[in-house]
Design a protein around this motif. Structure first.
Motif, PDB file in Angstrom:
ATOM      1  N   ILE A  98      -1.590  -4.238   7.626  1.00  0.00           N
ATOM      2  CA  ILE A  98      -1.664  -5.038   6.194  1.00  0.00           C
ATOM      3  C   ILE A  98      -2.078  -6.298   6.432  1.00  0.00           C
ATOM      4  CG2 ILE A  98       0.724  -5.223   5.750  1.00  0.00           C
ATOM      5  CD1 ILE A  98       0.063  -4.973   2.900  1.00  0.00           C
ATOM      6  N   SER A  99      -3.039  -6.923   5.619  1.00  0.00           N
ATOM      7  CA  SER A  99      -3.379  -8.251   5.730  1.00  0.00           C
ATOM      8  C   SER A  99      -3.582  -8.704   4.462  1.00  0.00           C
ATOM      9  CB  SER A  99      -4.443  -8.580   6.730  1.00  0.00           C
ATOM     10  OG  SER A  99      -5.524  -8.062   6.275  1.00  0.00           O
ATOM     11  N   ARG A 100      -3.858 -10.060   4.099  1.00  0.00           N
ATOM     12  CA  ARG A 100      -4.138 -10.506   2.742  1.00  0.00           C
ATOM     13  C   ARG A 100      -4.785 -11.863   2.814  1.00  0.00           C
ATOM     14  NH1 ARG A 100       0.970 -11.289  -0.560  1.00  0.00           N
ATOM     15  NH2 ARG A 100      -0.295 -12.394  -2.054  1.00  0.00           N
ATOM     16  N   TYR A 133       6.250  -1.722   7.520  1.00  0.00           N
ATOM     17  CA  TYR A 133       5.381  -0.386   7.770  1.00  0.00           C
ATOM     18  C   TYR A 133       6.297   0.592   7.701  1.00  0.00           C
ATOM     19  CZ  TYR A 133       1.840  -3.617   8.950  1.00  0.00           C
ATOM     20  OH  TYR A 133       0.907  -4.727   9.176  1.00  0.00           O
ATOM     21  N   VAL A 143      -6.155  -7.772  -0.797  1.00  0.00           N
ATOM     22  CA  VAL A 143      -5.256  -7.398   0.383  1.00  0.00           C
ATOM     23  C   VAL A 143      -5.779  -6.392   1.005  1.00  0.00           C
ATOM     24  CG1 VAL A 143      -3.779  -5.796  -1.111  1.00  0.00           C
ATOM     25  CG2 VAL A 143      -2.716  -6.633   0.737  1.00  0.00           C
ATOM     26  N   LEU A 189      -5.781  -2.837   4.229  1.00  0.00           N
ATOM     27  CA  LEU A 189      -5.067  -1.922   5.087  1.00  0.00           C
ATOM     28  C   LEU A 189      -6.199  -1.428   6.054  1.00  0.00           C
ATOM     29  CD1 LEU A 189      -2.270  -0.922   5.522  1.00  0.00           C
ATOM     30  CD2 LEU A 189      -3.015   1.165   4.510  1.00  0.00           C
ATOM     31  N   CYS A 249      -3.018   0.401  -3.996  1.00  0.00           N
ATOM     32  CA  CYS A 249      -2.235  -0.820  -3.763  1.00  0.00           C
ATOM     33  C   CYS A 249      -1.491  -1.453  -5.063  1.00  0.00           C
ATOM     34  CB  CYS A 249      -3.272  -1.864  -3.400  1.00  0.00           C
ATOM     35  SG  CYS A 249      -4.361  -2.447  -4.628  1.00  0.00           S
ATOM     36  N   THR A 257       6.529  -8.246   6.853  1.00  0.00           N
ATOM     37  CA  THR A 257       5.880  -7.246   6.561  1.00  0.00           C
ATOM     38  C   THR A 257       6.682  -5.920   6.683  1.00  0.00           C
ATOM     39  OG1 THR A 257       5.287  -6.953   8.850  1.00  0.00           O
ATOM     40  CG2 THR A 257       3.423  -7.973   7.281  1.00  0.00           C
ATOM     41  N   ALA A 281       2.898   0.587   3.619  1.00  0.00           N
ATOM     42  CA  ALA A 281       2.989  -0.784   4.320  1.00  0.00           C
ATOM     43  C   ALA A 281       2.970  -2.091   3.122  1.00  0.00           C
ATOM     44  CB  ALA A 281       1.513  -1.249   5.090  1.00  0.00           C
ATOM     45  N   TRP A 314       0.821  -1.250   0.004  1.00  0.00           N
ATOM     46  CA  TRP A 314      -0.057  -0.035  -0.070  1.00  0.00           C
ATOM     47  C   TRP A 314       0.733   1.276  -0.163  1.00  0.00           C
ATOM     48  CZ3 TRP A 314      -5.077   0.166  -0.631  1.00  0.00           C
ATOM     49  CH2 TRP A 314      -5.797  -0.901  -0.696  1.00  0.00           C
TER      50      TRP A 314
END
Length: 123
Positions: free
Chosen positions: A70-72, A60, A79, A81, A96, A58, A49, A36
């Motif tokens: 952040i995750s996916r 940041y 993905v 945020l 993104c 990860t 991120a 991101w």
């Protein structure tokens, strides 16, 4: 390459939260590191991120550590945020992007970009 579409931006008061989503097309999404980025008017694009393809690493920016996550979800080719404790200085267009490089922490390796979603944080 993958095609990316962001959503979830909007106007929020300082201290509030937003969750940005990025939907990707393509069957190889799980191979991509995802990031991101944001760009405020008159400023350079900032790497906010990032997450390695495996999810085990990860990144940041210092400016968002402890506030953004952040995750996916590879099953959904997405993905996210999560942005908490938002500040007026978080106001920007958020993008993104996807990278196939092992040096995914290098912004120049991100070759697929979404069109962006605007986030405005009022004081």
């Amino acid at each position: 390459q993958v095609q990316l579409v962001e959503s979830g931006g909007g106007l929020v008061q300082a201290g509030g939260s937003l969750r940005l989503s990025c939907a990707a097309s393509g069957r190889t999404f799980s191979r991509y590191a995802m990031g991101w980025f944001r760009q405020a008017p008159g400023k350079e694009r900032e790497f906010v991120a990032g997450m390695r393809w495996s999810g085990d690493n990860t990144y940041y920016a210092d400016s968002v550590k402890g506030r953004f996550t952040i995750s996916r979800d590879d099953a959904k080719n997405s993905v996210f945020l999560q942005m908490n404790s938002l500040k007026p200085e978080d106001t920007a267009d958020y993008y993104c992007a996807a990278s196939l490089s092992s040096r995914w922490y290098d912004i120049t390796t991100f070759t697929s970009w979404g069109q962006g979603t605007q986030v405005t944080v009022s004081s």
